[in-house]
Write a protein that holds these residues in place. Sequence first.
Motif, PDB file in Angstrom:
ATOM      1  N   UNK A  18       8.949   0.080   5.338  1.00  0.00           N
ATOM      2  CA  UNK A  18      10.097  -0.734   5.747  1.00  0.00           C
ATOM      3  C   UNK A  18      10.601  -0.265   7.104  1.00  0.00           C
ATOM      4  N   UNK A  19      10.786  -1.201   8.011  1.00  0.00           N
ATOM      5  CA  UNK A  19      11.335  -0.910   9.332  1.00  0.00           C
ATOM      6  C   UNK A  19      12.828  -1.205   9.401  1.00  0.00           C
ATOM      7  N   UNK A  20      13.270  -2.230   8.648  1.00  0.00           N
ATOM      8  CA  UNK A  20      14.675  -2.623   8.676  1.00  0.00           C
ATOM      9  C   UNK A  20      15.003  -3.347   7.380  1.00  0.00           C
ATOM     10  N   UNK A  21      16.209  -3.124   6.866  1.00  0.00           N
ATOM     11  CA  UNK A  21      16.678  -3.837   5.672  1.00  0.00           C
ATOM     12  C   UNK A  21      18.116  -4.277   5.919  1.00  0.00           C
ATOM     13  N   UNK A  22      18.400  -5.523   5.552  1.00  0.00           N
ATOM     14  CA  UNK A  22      19.729  -6.096   5.735  1.00  0.00           C
ATOM     15  C   UNK A  22      20.136  -6.808   4.452  1.00  0.00           C
ATOM     16  N   UNK A  65      20.481   1.055   2.816  1.00  0.00           N
ATOM     17  CA  UNK A  65      19.890   1.772   3.958  1.00  0.00           C
ATOM     18  C   UNK A  65      18.465   2.208   3.618  1.00  0.00           C
ATOM     19  N   UNK A  66      17.760   2.677   4.627  1.00  0.00           N
ATOM     20  CA  UNK A  66      16.419   3.242   4.440  1.00  0.00           C
ATOM     21  C   UNK A  66      16.603   4.755   4.402  1.00  0.00           C
ATOM     22  N   UNK A  71      12.468   4.738   1.516  1.00  0.00           N
ATOM     23  CA  UNK A  71      12.831   3.841   0.424  1.00  0.00           C
ATOM     24  C   UNK A  71      14.069   3.019   0.770  1.00  0.00           C
ATOM     25  N   UNK A  72      14.177   1.858   0.174  1.00  0.00           N
ATOM     26  CA  UNK A  72      15.381   1.035   0.282  1.00  0.00           C
ATOM     27  C   UNK A  72      16.367   1.614  -0.714  1.00  0.00           C
ATOM     28  N   UNK A  93      11.390   0.427  -5.206  1.00  0.00           N
ATOM     29  CA  UNK A  93       9.995   0.651  -4.856  1.00  0.00           C
ATOM     30  C   UNK A  93       9.618  -0.304  -3.719  1.00  0.00           C
ATOM     31  N   UNK A  94       9.252   0.248  -2.581  1.00  0.00           N
ATOM     32  CA  UNK A  94       8.892  -0.567  -1.424  1.00  0.00           C
ATOM     33  C   UNK A  94       7.702  -1.469  -1.742  1.00  0.00           C
TER      34      UNK A  94
END
Length: 107
Positions: A18-22, A65-66, A71-72, A93-94
């Motif tokens: 994961x590079x970014x999570x929103x 957040x990462x 991980x998310x 789990x990504x």
Amino acid sequence: MKMPVEVKEYFASGRRSVKKVTAQEDFALKIEFDNGEVKLYDMKETLKGRAFAPVRNWDRFKDVYIDSSGNISWDANPNVDSSKVWNNHLDLCVDSCYIYSKLLKNA
């Protein structure tokens, strides 16, 4: 037990990070993966479970957040440092997020 086709295909093509999570207001996560794909992971059913009860409201859900392992994640209690108190940490789990999310933008 036979491995589902989508899982087998995912691991055959290589794991994603994961590079970014929103957080989205409809309790979904917009996730950008290392291959450039952007996907939407619906959390509504997951939030019904007991484990994710601390982030069922928007004010807490949006604090996603990462973590340092990629991980998310969320902190169950935002006033406790999850890097020091392991059971304060909620994560996804990504691999599952990638496999079971809806594609928004292809690489």
